[in-house]
Design an enzyme around this catalytic site. Structure first.
Site, mmCIF file in Angstrom:
data_model
loop_
_atom_site.group_PDB
_atom_site.id
_atom_site.type_symbol
_atom_site.label_atom_id
_atom_site.label_comp_id
_atom_site.label_asym_id
_atom_site.label_seq_id
_atom_site.Cartn_x
_atom_site.Cartn_y
_atom_site.Cartn_z
ATOM 1 N N ASP A 190 0.853 -1.206 0.000
ATOM 2 C CA ASP A 190 0.000 0.000 0.000
ATOM 3 C C ASP A 190 0.881 1.246 0.000
ATOM 4 O O ASP A 190 2.090 1.159 0.193
ATOM 5 C CB ASP A 190 -0.886 0.006 1.258
ATOM 6 C CG ASP A 190 -0.027 -0.097 2.522
ATOM 7 O OD1 ASP A 190 0.210 -1.234 2.957
ATOM 8 O OD2 ASP A 190 0.448 0.934 3.033
ATOM 9 N N ASP A 221 0.535 3.655 2.296
ATOM 10 C CA ASP A 221 0.299 4.267 3.601
ATOM 11 C C ASP A 221 -0.741 5.380 3.427
ATOM 12 O O ASP A 221 -1.751 5.151 2.732
ATOM 13 C CB ASP A 221 1.628 4.747 4.229
ATOM 14 C CG ASP A 221 1.503 4.918 5.736
ATOM 15 O OD1 ASP A 221 0.887 4.040 6.371
ATOM 16 O OD2 ASP A 221 1.982 5.915 6.273
HETATM 17 N N1 LIG Z 1 1.186 1.325 5.744
HETATM 18 C C1 LIG Z 1 1.702 0.482 6.628
HETATM 19 N N2 LIG Z 1 2.139 0.919 7.843
HETATM 20 C C2 LIG Z 1 2.669 0.048 8.725
HETATM 21 N N3 LIG Z 1 2.773 -1.257 8.509
HETATM 22 C C3 LIG Z 1 2.345 -1.736 7.340
HETATM 23 N N4 LIG Z 1 2.336 -2.989 6.850
HETATM 24 C C4 LIG Z 1 1.806 -2.935 5.628
HETATM 25 N N5 LIG Z 1 1.440 -1.670 5.301
HETATM 26 C C5 LIG Z 1 1.785 -0.902 6.365
#
Ligand SMILES: Nc1ncnc2[nH]cnc12
Ligand SMILES: CSC[C@H]1O[C@H](OP(=O)(O)O)[C@H](O)[C@@H]1O
Length: 290
Positions: free
Chosen positions: A210, A212
């Site tokens: 992703d 974030d």
């Molecule tokens: N955006 C994110 N922040 C923290 N841990 C994660 N693991 C997978 N995506 C994450």
């Protein structure tokens, strides 16, 4: 002196098993630091011994902030590991490191605050170097294996470890970008620090799930991470298999194998004997006769 490889694999979110292990058996390992996340799946691919530990346990019962990193690293060392290859689901803090890409980590920024992060407490005070926290030999071989498996790979990434379990706020996510972090997760620290204390070369592959939440109007959620991890899992397994198959027949020593040399500062007559007993696997090399 050259020796046999025994590779510990730490599987992150979505990676609770590995394929193609011969003579595979789940084995419970006791440690003086409490319970590891799960039994360890022991087996081999060809001549290379493998030891697989699902970081959060099978079924993912353990929260990132409650992982027993000391027990996990001690158990892998006790199981005979010479090196550790860790895999983690991560968020990306860079446009060009898109979901589906794998990022080989070179540096860390530690924002965790609620986890035991050392084996070396009072009575055996020890300061290892973390200037170069990952193993270049394993990292290079893993980057090649990901490319050979037709995966997209970024190298030299900086991983920011946050405490969690909540995801970041938008202000935090944008601040981490300014700090120079490339990817974010909740687990690789203190794991990498503990591996260094245990003199185990450690490499980390972040499997991007992703972006974030630093992009306007977007926010990460578990469903998105899990869906992307399912897509990433096949590549992860294929890359691990290629990595193992491409290892040289014998393991040449690494400078990390002796990371504790010159790192202990407590005078021998101040050593705590109970702590030394607990350090039998992690630092036993220092106490071996002869
Ligand atoms: N955006 C994110 N922040 C923290 N841990 C994660 N693991 C997978 N995506 C994450
Ligand atoms: C399920 S999303 C958050 C979760 O995923 C990552 O875990 P791991 O590094 O073990 O793959 C992240 O660090 C969080 O623990």
């Amino acid at each position: 002196m050259a020796s046999e490889w025994c590779i510990g694999i730490i599987g992150g979110s979505g990676l609770y098993n590995i394929d193609g292990l011969e003579d595979a058996q789940w084995i419970a390992i006791d440690t003086p630091w409490g319970e590891p996340s799960d039994e360890i799946l022991c087996g081999r691919i060809g001549k290379v011994k493998l030891r697989f530990l699902p970081r959060h346990g099978r079924g993912h019962p353990i929260s990132p902030t409650e992982l027993n990193g000391r027990a996990n690293i001690d158990a892998l060392k006790r199981a005979g590991c010479t090196d550790i290859l860790a895999l983690s689901a991560v968020g990306s803090l860079r446009e060009e490191i898109e979901p589906g890409r794998f990022a080989v980590v070179e540096q860390f920024i530690d924002r965790t605050f609620n986890r035991p992060s050392t084996f070396f407490t009072s009575g055996f005070v020890t300061h290892v170097s973390m200037a170069d926290p990952t193993c270049p030999r394993l990292s290079t071989m893993m980057a090649k294996a990901i490319s050979a498996a037709k995966g997209k790979v970024a190298v030299g990434a900086t991983y920011l470890a946050m405490e969690g379990p909540q995801f970041s706020t938008r202000a935090e996510s944008r601040m981490y970008r300014q700090w120079g972090a490339d990817i974010i997760g909740m687990t690789a620290l203190p794991e990498a620090k503990l591996a260094r204390e245990a003199e185990l070369p450690y490499a980390l592959v972040g499997m991007v799930t992703d972006y974030d939440c630093w992009r306007e109007g977007e926010a990460v959620g578990v469903a998105e991470v899990v869906a992307q991890m399912q897509a990433n899992g096949k590549l992860a397994r294929e890359a691990v298999r290629r990595f193992v198959e491409a290892l040289p027949g014998k393991r040449e020593p690494s400078p990390i194998d002796t990371a504790l040399d010159d790192a202990v500062i407590t005078a021998p007559d101040e050593h705590d004997p109970d702590l030394l007993t607990k350090l039998d696997a992690v630092a036993g090399r220092l106490f071996a006769e002869g």
